[in-house]
Write a protein that holds these residues in place. Structure first.
Motif, mmCIF file in Angstrom:
data_model
loop_
_atom_site.group_PDB
_atom_site.id
_atom_site.type_symbol
_atom_site.label_atom_id
_atom_site.label_comp_id
_atom_site.label_asym_id
_atom_site.label_seq_id
_atom_site.Cartn_x
_atom_site.Cartn_y
_atom_site.Cartn_z
ATOM 1 N N LEU A 9 -4.941 0.300 -10.451
ATOM 2 C CA LEU A 9 -4.904 -0.641 -9.328
ATOM 3 C C LEU A 9 -3.566 -0.570 -8.597
ATOM 4 O O LEU A 9 -3.512 -0.578 -7.367
ATOM 5 N N ALA A 10 -2.485 -0.494 -9.348
ATOM 6 C CA ALA A 10 -1.157 -0.397 -8.728
ATOM 7 C C ALA A 10 -1.014 0.917 -7.966
ATOM 8 O O ALA A 10 -0.419 0.952 -6.882
ATOM 9 N N GLY A 11 -1.556 1.984 -8.513
ATOM 10 C CA GLY A 11 -1.501 3.279 -7.834
ATOM 11 C C GLY A 11 -2.279 3.273 -6.523
ATOM 12 O O GLY A 11 -1.805 3.774 -5.501
ATOM 13 N N VAL A 12 -3.468 2.691 -6.555
ATOM 14 C CA VAL A 12 -4.275 2.614 -5.330
ATOM 15 C C VAL A 12 -3.596 1.723 -4.305
ATOM 16 O O VAL A 12 -3.552 2.042 -3.120
ATOM 17 N N ARG A 13 -3.049 0.598 -4.751
ATOM 18 C CA ARG A 13 -2.340 -0.304 -3.832
ATOM 19 C C ARG A 13 -1.161 0.391 -3.160
ATOM 20 O O ARG A 13 -0.841 0.111 -2.015
ATOM 21 N N ALA A 14 -0.508 1.296 -3.871
ATOM 22 C CA ALA A 14 0.638 2.011 -3.312
ATOM 23 C C ALA A 14 0.203 3.166 -2.409
ATOM 24 O O ALA A 14 0.865 3.453 -1.411
ATOM 25 N N LEU A 15 -0.897 3.817 -2.745
ATOM 26 C CA LEU A 15 -1.322 4.990 -1.988
ATOM 27 C C LEU A 15 -2.109 4.668 -0.723
ATOM 28 O O LEU A 15 -2.108 5.467 0.218
ATOM 29 N N VAL A 16 -2.778 3.518 -0.670
ATOM 30 C CA VAL A 16 -3.558 3.165 0.515
ATOM 31 C C VAL A 16 -2.671 3.036 1.753
ATOM 32 O O VAL A 16 -2.961 3.654 2.788
ATOM 33 N N PRO A 17 -1.566 2.280 1.716
ATOM 34 C CA PRO A 17 -0.717 2.235 2.919
ATOM 35 C C PRO A 17 -0.122 3.600 3.283
ATOM 36 O O PRO A 17 0.023 3.913 4.464
ATOM 37 N N LEU A 18 0.167 4.412 2.286
ATOM 38 C CA LEU A 18 0.678 5.749 2.554
ATOM 39 C C LEU A 18 -0.368 6.589 3.283
ATOM 40 O O LEU A 18 -0.058 7.283 4.256
#
Length: 96
Positions: A9-18
């Motif tokens: 979840l933390a990885g997806v949260r970080a990669l979506v804005p990128l």
């Protein structure tokens, strides 16, 4: 993904804005139609829910849909589309 999978979840949260920032030139030029098509795909009939609290499941689409950066980058074309739709059809023959 399950709610318990905190690292994913933390990885997806970080990669979506990128990912949205990488696609920002396209979104600034043609964001409104792309966003509408994406929402139609995500919320289609018979499609999986993006958030299922009973099963403890969240989709990566949830983070894209709720991201304010996506709305902000699609705002110029949404506004332009609204302005053009208010003006009505263009006349093809010149005035006399």
């Amino acid at each position: 993904m399950r709610y318990e999978e905190r690292a994913k979840l933390a990885g997806v949260r970080a990669l979506v804005p990128l990912g949205i920032l990488v696609a920002s030139p396209v979104l600034l030029v043609a964001g409104a139609p792309i966003r509408r098509y994406y929402f139609r795909h995500v919320y289609r009939d018979g499609g999986p829910h993006i958030l299922d609290k009973e099963r403890g499941w969240v989709s990566a689409h949830y983070f894209v849909v709720t991201n304010p950066l996506l709305w902000w980058l699609c705002w110029p074309t949404e506004t332009l589309g609204r302005l053009l739709s208010r003006r009505g059809p263009a006349r093809s023959d010149p005035p006399r």
